[in-house]
Design a protein around this motif. Structure first.
Motif, short mmCIF file in Angstrom:
data_model
loop_
_atom_site.label_atom_id
_atom_site.label_comp_id
_atom_site.label_asym_id
_atom_site.label_seq_id
_atom_site.Cartn_x
_atom_site.Cartn_y
_atom_site.Cartn_z
N UNK A 76 0.84 -1.20 0.00
CA UNK A 76 0.00 0.00 0.00
C UNK A 76 0.88 1.25 0.00
N UNK A 77 0.63 2.14 -0.95
CA UNK A 77 1.33 3.43 -1.02
C UNK A 77 0.44 4.48 -0.37
N UNK A 78 0.95 5.16 0.65
CA UNK A 78 0.15 6.15 1.37
C UNK A 78 1.03 7.32 1.78
N UNK A 79 0.37 8.40 2.21
CA UNK A 79 1.07 9.59 2.64
C UNK A 79 0.17 10.80 2.46
N UNK A 80 0.67 11.98 2.78
CA UNK A 80 -0.12 13.19 2.63
C UNK A 80 -0.33 13.50 1.15
N UNK A 81 -1.26 14.42 0.86
CA UNK A 81 -1.58 14.70 -0.54
C UNK A 81 -0.46 15.47 -1.24
N UNK A 82 -0.43 15.33 -2.57
CA UNK A 82 0.50 16.05 -3.43
C UNK A 82 1.97 15.75 -3.13
N UNK A 83 2.26 14.49 -2.81
CA UNK A 83 3.64 14.07 -2.59
C UNK A 83 4.16 13.16 -3.70
N UNK A 84 3.36 13.00 -4.76
CA UNK A 84 3.82 12.19 -5.88
C UNK A 84 3.58 10.70 -5.72
N UNK A 85 2.59 10.33 -4.91
CA UNK A 85 2.32 8.90 -4.70
C UNK A 85 1.89 8.21 -5.99
N UNK A 86 1.00 8.85 -6.75
CA UNK A 86 0.53 8.25 -8.00
C UNK A 86 1.64 8.20 -9.05
N UNK A 87 2.50 9.22 -9.07
CA UNK A 87 3.65 9.19 -9.98
C UNK A 87 4.58 8.03 -9.61
N UNK A 88 4.77 7.83 -8.31
CA UNK A 88 5.59 6.71 -7.83
C UNK A 88 5.00 5.38 -8.28
N UNK A 89 3.68 5.23 -8.12
CA UNK A 89 3.02 4.00 -8.55
C UNK A 89 3.14 3.81 -10.05
N UNK A 90 2.95 4.88 -10.82
CA UNK A 90 3.09 4.79 -12.28
C UNK A 90 4.49 4.33 -12.67
N UNK A 91 5.50 4.86 -11.98
CA UNK A 91 6.88 4.49 -12.29
C UNK A 91 7.11 3.01 -12.01
#
Length: 337
Positions: A76-91
């Motif tokens: 599970x990827x989690x954290x505060x908003x606008x930290x690039x979580x979705x970019x990390x998942x895409x990578x």
């Protein structure tokens, strides 16, 4: 915001260090055996509770038994908003699948598992297939205020290398944007065999970041891997003291038996490198280290990590069961006397 259909990666394989991964150890077999016995015990207790008419508790132990026996490895990827979580998942996935923006744009938990062909559906008790992955992108990009009452999870099948071998990846809404997504993220974190907690390298370890981890891990400590994003925004000479802060944050929480407990990355640079089949850029971004750590977890320490996380959650459930049934025990004793 609407996006074009997800762009798939080329041939770059993000598995630096895979040659160092050894076959599963005896400890893995022992951990898997523990999980199997715990699942049987939870299932048996669920049946006894059902016979006694304790339907709610029976259902919880039945769910616990199912999770203990689950062969998938949940990250599970989690954290505060606008930290690039979705970019990390895409990578990690090698595709521009999940929406990214400067403002918070992930409104739902997205569960990504391996599939020979791409597919997506809403998970709201009644599965509703999406006609194309573009619909998923548009749906996930919808702001939270526009989707009240809608399904909070989206399930995706994708032929991604990372998800082979039953590794399931979750992208979650950012914390502290609104109450509903925080609750959905908490439910996803409760499934995690490994939690990737994303922070900003420039300000890692803030009170709000620690509060998020404290809330999730208070009842049942799990496995946490801290990922500090935005390395590209920090000059190389300024990184050492910031890296020390990231390491201290990781050391303060439940540390999994992995080669590293914290990774510093440039998620956007890693995504761009992977889509361009740029092996040097992928390595330079730090994403190769993160991918290697995840593959180590999924291939070498999978059941050790799962037993640690799932066992902690089962113990928390048993403790709550003991507290809630204590008055019934006392009443039975008084009646016997």
């Amino acid at each position: 915001r609407a996006r074009s259909p997800p762009r798939r990666r080329g041939t770059l394989l993000p598995v630096a260090g895979v040659s160092e991964i050894r076959p599963p150890s005896r400890a893995e077999a022992v951990a898997r055996g523990r999980l199997r016995r715990a699942a049987e015990a939870a299932r048996s207790l669920s049946e006894r509770l059902a016979d006694l008419g304790c339907t709610a508790l029976a259902a919880e132990f039945r769910t616990a038994a199912h999770r203990l026996a689950d062969p998938a490895f949940h990250v599970v990827i989690a954290g505060e908003f606008s930290l690039g979580k979705s970019t990390l998942a895409n990578a990690l996935l090698g595709a521009e699948l999940l929406p990214t923006a400067v403002v918070p744009c992930t409104a739902r938990v997205t569960r990504i598992a391996y599939g020979e062909s791409s597919a997506a559906r809403l998970a709201d008790g009644e599965a509703r297939p999406l006609a194309a992955l573009r619909e998923l992108v548009e749906l996930a990009a919808a702001r939270v205020r526009d989707v009240a009452g809608a399904a909070e999870w989206v399930e995706v099948l994708l032929p991604a290398d990372l998800c082979r071998g039953e590794l399931v990846l979750y992208d979650t809404p950012g914390l502290n944007e609104s109450e509903s997504p925080d609750e959905a993220t908490a439910r996803a974190v409760a499934l995690a065999d490994l939690l990737i907690y994303v922070v900003d390298l420039r300000r890692a370890g803030t009170l709000s970041e620690r509060a998020g981890l404290d809330a999730w891990l208070e009842a049942a400590p799990g496995n946490v891997l801290v990922v500090a994003n935005f390395a590209n925004l920090v000059p190389e000479a300024d990184r050492p003291p910031l890296r020390e802060r990231v390491d201290r944050l990781a050391a303060a929480y439940a540390q999994p038996p992995l080669p590293r407990h914290a990774v510093v990355v440039d998620a956007l640079g890693g995504l761009q490198a992977r889509l361009a089949d740029d092996a040097e850029g992928w390595q330079r971004s730090g994403m190769a280290d993160l991918a290697a750590t995840l593959l180590h977890a999924a291939r070498q320490d999978r059941w050790t990590l799962a037993a640690r996380a799932r066992g902690a959650r089962l113990r928390a459930l048993r403790e709550r069961f003991a507290r809630e049934t204590a008055p019934l025990h006392a009443e039975a004793i008084r009646a016997a006397e």
